[in-house]
Design an enzyme around this catalytic site. Structure first.
Site, short mmCIF file in Angstrom:
data_model
loop_
_atom_site.label_atom_id
_atom_site.label_comp_id
_atom_site.label_asym_id
_atom_site.label_seq_id
_atom_site.Cartn_x
_atom_site.Cartn_y
_atom_site.Cartn_z
N ASN A 90 -33.06 62.28 31.38
CA ASN A 90 -32.86 61.65 32.68
C ASN A 90 -34.02 60.69 32.91
O ASN A 90 -34.94 60.58 32.08
CB ASN A 90 -32.77 62.74 33.77
CG ASN A 90 -32.28 62.20 35.11
OD1 ASN A 90 -31.32 61.43 35.15
ND2 ASN A 90 -32.94 62.55 36.20
N LYS A 91 -33.98 59.99 34.01
CA LYS A 91 -34.99 58.98 34.37
C LYS A 91 -36.41 59.46 34.12
O LYS A 91 -36.75 60.60 34.40
CB LYS A 91 -34.81 58.67 35.87
CG LYS A 91 -35.73 57.63 36.45
CD LYS A 91 -35.62 56.30 35.76
CE LYS A 91 -34.21 55.83 35.66
NZ LYS A 91 -33.95 54.92 34.53
N GLN A 149 -35.46 53.04 41.94
CA GLN A 149 -34.12 53.46 42.33
C GLN A 149 -34.16 54.39 43.55
O GLN A 149 -33.19 54.46 44.31
CB GLN A 149 -33.42 54.18 41.17
CG GLN A 149 -33.05 53.30 39.99
CD GLN A 149 -34.14 53.27 38.94
OE1 GLN A 149 -35.30 53.60 39.22
NE2 GLN A 149 -33.81 52.87 37.73
N ASP A 196 -28.63 61.67 32.27
CA ASP A 196 -28.02 60.61 31.46
C ASP A 196 -27.43 61.17 30.18
O ASP A 196 -26.55 60.56 29.57
CB ASP A 196 -29.06 59.54 31.13
CG ASP A 196 -29.43 58.77 32.38
OD1 ASP A 196 -30.28 59.26 33.14
OD2 ASP A 196 -28.83 57.70 32.63
N ARG A 249 -26.00 50.61 37.40
CA ARG A 249 -26.74 51.60 36.62
C ARG A 249 -26.32 52.98 37.09
O ARG A 249 -25.56 53.10 38.07
CB ARG A 249 -28.26 51.38 36.67
CG ARG A 249 -28.87 50.83 37.90
CD ARG A 249 -28.73 51.67 39.10
NE ARG A 249 -29.22 53.02 38.90
CZ ARG A 249 -28.85 54.06 39.62
NH1 ARG A 249 -27.97 53.94 40.61
NH2 ARG A 249 -29.33 55.28 39.40
N GLY A 250 -26.82 54.02 36.41
CA GLY A 250 -26.37 55.38 36.70
C GLY A 250 -25.32 55.72 35.67
O GLY A 250 -24.33 55.00 35.53
N ARG A 300 -27.03 49.87 26.62
CA ARG A 300 -28.07 50.85 26.94
C ARG A 300 -27.92 52.05 26.02
O ARG A 300 -26.85 52.66 25.95
CB ARG A 300 -27.97 51.28 28.42
CG ARG A 300 -28.13 50.05 29.35
CD ARG A 300 -28.65 50.36 30.71
NE ARG A 300 -29.91 51.08 30.72
CZ ARG A 300 -30.37 51.72 31.80
NH1 ARG A 300 -29.66 51.71 32.91
NH2 ARG A 300 -31.52 52.35 31.76
#
Lengths: 361, 361
Positions: A262-263, A211, A252, A63-64, A106
């Protein structure tokens, strides 16, 4: 097919000893760290089918945003190698199937589409089956090498503005484990550390996938950078006590307006930073920019409710209840002090600085 | 000594069937729900030693400011019953030991000290051993009954301002499981529900101890109130989308200035609510007010780092790292739209409204 090689637990690794390689190409296979096993075990998985790479992306084994991009590119290399097509056209057809499968894994991170598009662009520029295959492998290898170079440049650009004795909060993981090896937000912190600046990091757990605890804490511990882990609920409290001097997170997807995906949890950290006059920075390579979409176009991935329901063998909430689990949020440009890229640190107004400095394709 | 009686898992309970009694007195023993076993199992524990009650408070078997107060009062009843003192003075000496032990269990919630002080006041007003013992038991029983009456009044006071179709966010657990049975913040929601108002609740997980997923979700599910669970990281995102119409939380301590101590994460929710013009309310009985301390006096409990390190059998972060784990934070009065008590809804400026309406002792 999937091979595993068990390593010692993180507690036994010699600190700062070796760069963590999140995703690499070795003997015509993709090798990656299985991030779902961290921090307990550092396990490497090896794949020779692109479908396994697609599943690995879906299951967060890798991920990332930047790491997903490179993993998907290597997935395309696997698809190329394993294709039995005799003509360029039928090879391109096979590649298009792999492209669509990998692209579907994703929806929010834009580096994935960026990497896949780069690969297809190479593929369609050649007219011989072996040339196509070779160019795909070469492009994916270059992408992995470039990721490291880009991260290091970005790291230096960001680290230059960090003063001695700063306490920097980061969210999620935008480090080695989100890239090929150097990191974006954590790359800035590594670069500051390498410049001899004394910094301390505050890492949020980053519910629900943790994470922060599992990956960022593992990484900072591995590289010997001083840090403390906090629950996501303690961000405002620490800011109000004056503990935090700066926030740096990854991204992201970044729109031409400066909106940053982003997250989940990033937006509220940015809003709290604004309230406490703490500069909030985003660190991301140029491949993270999406210059065509607007806020209304971007799909925010809703992930499985099991992420909130269970942890290991423990039931966290009553079965059958409703759960909202958006994976990302959007931080508006007015909350962002700067966007650190490999080219420069973009400053507001972002419509202007992005239009002036960012282009690719 | 400790007895256990296993019940069916929450999924099998008939919804809305029965009030949950968090702490009660039965055959000269304290009976309480072991909240560390929720939501998987509804288990009751029974204690006949005050030391076991003290440990139960420390281990969060019972938690929630009002419930801790009543549990500690029952602990004093156990201390009174088990004392072999022949004179009032030696009984008071035994009681003082129990008082100090119970008082030391948790430093931030003020209802604990309030309840213990009420008990000691009764004890010192009598001059006969049996009279002292009887008065302590009677006072603790009254405290439990009063808690229900107070919660119901408070619930009605709060529910009157809730409109139909509101979506109300709550944090941590300020419900049945934080009180004897009715709840404070969740008592307001129950009262609104009982008035026939259509409401929906958003409950945060509340890391690190997960009182939201484990307790609030269990309770709302039990009482049949419509709700969704979210990670603590999604609060800002949902507020920015306009999903939330109001926030209601409980409190562990309220100062005369209107500063509210509550579960870590409360302050940042209040700050985010302010940013999005969402009214933020606190619901708490008058026993939660501390009219003598100032912000600098209040100790914020720092809890064990294992709360962030492990979940069931799962290791969440690398061993040996530094962790910050404050259990509470402080929300300043300027972020609070109103404080709902059993007497009235206090409005800003709080220095004035608290001075006018709140007194006890």
């Amino acid at each position: 097919m999937r091979y595993r090689k068990k390593h010692k637990s993180s507690g036994n690794l010699r600190k700062g000893s070796k760069d963590l390689f999140t995703v690499k190409w070795e003997n015509n296979r993709v090798v990656m760290i299985d991030q779902t096993k961290l921090p307990g075990k550092l396990v490497y998985v090896r794949y020779n089918k692109y479908e396994d790479v697609a599943k690995a992306i879906e299951r967060l084994i890798v991920r990332g945003a930047p790491a997903i991009g490179v993993a998907a590119a290597f997935g395309m290399s696997l698809a190329a190698i394993s294709s039995r097509a005799k003509t360029p056209n039928s090879l391109l057809k096979d590649l298009k199937i792999a492209y669509n499968r990998l692209r579907s894994t994703r929806p929010t991170a834009v580096n994935l589409v960026w990497a896949l598009d780069q690969i297809m662009k190479q593929a369609t520029s050649k007219s011989d089956v072996q040339d196509i295959k070779n160019s795909i492998i070469l492009t994916s290898l270059n992408m992995a090498t470039d990721d490291i170079t880009i991260n290091k440049k970005l790291g230096k650009n960001g680290a230059q503005m960090i003063s001695n004795d700063e306490v920097i909060l980061t969210h999620c993981n935008a480090g080695s484990l989100a890239t090929v090896t150097y990191g974006t937000a954590l790359g800035v912190l590594r670069a500051a550390n390498e410049m001899g600046k004394n910094i301390r990091v505050i890492a949020t757990e980053t519910r629900p996938v943790m994470q922060g605890s599992r990956l960022t804490a593992f990484e900072l511990d591995h590289y010997g950078i001083d840090f403390s882990l906090i629950p996501d609920t303690a961000v405002g409290h620490l800011m109000s006590k004056g503990t935090i001097s700066r926030v740096i997170v990854g991204a992201d997807r970044i729109l031409k307006t400066g909106h940053v995906y982003n997250k989940i949890g990033t937006y509220q950290i940015a809003a709290l930073a604004k309230r406490h006059d703490i500069p909030f920075y985003v660190a991301a390579p140029i491949s993270t920019f999406d210059l065509t979409s607007s806020v209304d176009d971007v799909v925010i991935e809703e992930r499985n409710k099991n992420e909130l329901m269970r942890m290991g063998n423990k039931l966290l909430a009553p079965k059958g209840i409703k759960i909202l689990n958006p994976a990302f949020d959007v931080t508006p440009p007015e909350l962002i002090a700067g966007i650190i890229t490999e080219k420069c640190v973009l400053m507001p107004p972002y419509e202007k600085s992005i239009a002036k400095n960012i282009s690719y394709g």
